[in-house]
Design a protein around this motif. Structure first.
Motif, PDB file in Angstrom:
ATOM      1  N   ALA A  77      -0.484   6.337   6.381  1.00 34.66           N
ATOM      2  CA  ALA A  77      -1.274   5.720   7.445  1.00 34.66           C
ATOM      3  C   ALA A  77      -2.403   6.631   7.919  1.00 34.66           C
ATOM      4  CB  ALA A  77      -0.365   5.354   8.619  1.00 34.66           C
ATOM      5  N   GLU A 135       5.410  -5.026   0.108  1.00 33.03           N
ATOM      6  CA  GLU A 135       5.348  -4.421   1.441  1.00 33.03           C
ATOM      7  C   GLU A 135       4.101  -3.561   1.585  1.00 33.03           C
ATOM      8  OE1 GLU A 135       8.980  -2.282   1.655  1.00 33.03           O
ATOM      9  OE2 GLU A 135      10.244  -4.093   1.733  1.00 33.03           O
ATOM     10  N   ALA A 136       3.774  -2.812   0.546  1.00 33.95           N
ATOM     11  CA  ALA A 136       2.591  -1.951   0.592  1.00 33.95           C
ATOM     12  C   ALA A 136       1.308  -2.775   0.674  1.00 33.95           C
ATOM     13  CB  ALA A 136       2.562  -1.054  -0.636  1.00 33.95           C
ATOM     14  N   ASN A 157       0.933  -5.757   1.970  1.00 28.43           N
ATOM     15  CA  ASN A 157       0.822  -6.320   3.308  1.00 28.43           C
ATOM     16  C   ASN A 157       0.422  -5.258   4.331  1.00 28.43           C
ATOM     17  OD1 ASN A 157       1.450  -8.998   2.588  1.00 28.43           O
ATOM     18  ND2 ASN A 157       3.634  -8.524   2.575  1.00 28.43           N
ATOM     19  N   ARG A 158       0.876  -4.029   4.124  1.00 30.63           N
ATOM     20  CA  ARG A 158       0.482  -2.930   5.018  1.00 30.63           C
ATOM     21  C   ARG A 158      -1.013  -2.659   4.907  1.00 30.63           C
ATOM     22  NH1 ARG A 158      -0.021   2.537   4.058  1.00 30.63           N
ATOM     23  NH2 ARG A 158       0.980   2.334   2.010  1.00 30.63           N
ATOM     24  N   SER A 192      -3.137  -5.309   6.521  1.00 32.99           N
ATOM     25  CA  SER A 192      -3.114  -5.308   7.983  1.00 32.99           C
ATOM     26  C   SER A 192      -4.219  -4.451   8.578  1.00 32.99           C
ATOM     27  CB  SER A 192      -1.745  -4.813   8.486  1.00 32.99           C
ATOM     28  OG  SER A 192      -1.611  -3.415   8.282  1.00 32.99           O
TER      29      SER A 192
END
Length: 289
Positions: free
Chosen positions: A162, A197-198, A200-201, A204
């Motif tokens: 992040a 999952e990655a 979608n991260r 975002s």
């Protein structure tokens, strides 16, 4: 900068509720004439976006299949100048399919950055993926390329955390290329759920489409990855199809068809990704399970 071919193509696939199918082939593999035939037939076979490899002698991120493709191309006399000429020939018959050049900075540096950008634009190139040029070096190529109207596609990986992600995405355009694993091209995806999952991260924190590559080899892979990704990238499987079609190390009459048939099958897998998911949800709603 107005909407690029890449922007328009992802808008089209989004409107059709399907991921874009992104095909990678190496410029000049296995020889310039056959490579032209392969490239020309990719859109009709199902390729929405084409990544065209720039052959290089020391490709640090590439697995064996792509390394061999580059070696075949170099042995056949391919160069960066001839790669751009290949794009120009493609544009004589296709002015809509986006082409992204993918490779390493050394050949571009030797060619001359300013000259390369000008020639890429005039040839009909839409974007660049330069895997060994980090975001901290944007002044070197990224910013001049964007100023000239080229998209600059960024790579993110499972190790892009992040804290790092905003730096990577800062000057990205066209789409984001998510590398589905740590390692080189051609390996197997071990955890498809983690890939979703990655994706979608990343989505975002950016409005750019996210395409997933590395390790997508089968129709099942394409369908599963395509449920979350905006694009499904296949490369090693296609250059392996070229290699398997060769006769005594040379192209056969069936070489272009071998690639196009595989693109057709894999792209249909990607296209069905959300259709199958929607049908499954509808069936679940009917049964209550």
């Amino acid at each position: 900068m107005g909407a690029s071919r890449i922007d328009k193509r992802f808008a089209k696939t989004r409107a059709e509720n399907r991921p874009a199918f992104v095909s990678f082939v190496m410029a000049g593999d296995p020889d310039p004439e056959t490579a032209d035939a392969i490239l020309a037939g990719l859109p009709a076979a199902g390729a929405d976006v084409i990544e065209l490899g720039m052959p290089f002698s020391d490709p640090m991120a590439d697995g064996v299949a792509v390394q061999l493709a580059g070696q075949r191309a170099l042995a056949a006399g391919m160069s960066l100048e001839k790669t751009l000429a290949m794009v120009a020939r493609f544009r004589e018959g296709d002015d809509e399919t986006p082409i992204v050049l993918m490779g390493y900075y050394n050949p571009i540096y030797i060619y001359g950055v300013e000259k390369f950008i000008a020639d890429a634009v005039s040839s009909g190139v839409d974007g660049l993926i330069v895997v060994d040029l980090p975001a901290e070096e944007d002044d070197e190529l990224c910013l001049p390329a964007i100023k000239a109207g080229l998209n600059f596609v960024r790579l993110t990986t499972p190790t892009t955390d992040a804290h790092r992600l905003p730096t990577v995405l800062n000057n990205a355009s066209g789409f984001v290329y998510y590398v589905s694993m740590t390692g080189i091209t051609g390996a197997e995806i071990k955890n498809r759920a983690a890939v979703g999952e990655a994706v979608n991260r990343i989505k975002s924190v950016t409005d750019l489409p996210v395409a997933v590559g590395f390790g997508i080899k089968s129709v099942e892979d394409a369908a599963l990855i395509g449920r979350d990704a905006d694009g499904v990238v296949v490369g090693s499987a296609l250059v392996t199809a070229i290699e398997k079609s060769l006769e005594n190390g040379r192209a056969s009459l069936g070489t272009p068809q071998a690639v196009h048939n595989l693109v057709r099958a894999l792209s249909q897998g990607a296209f069905s990704a959300r259709v199958d998911a929607t049908l499954a949800l509808r069936e679940r709603d009917k049964t209550g399970n």
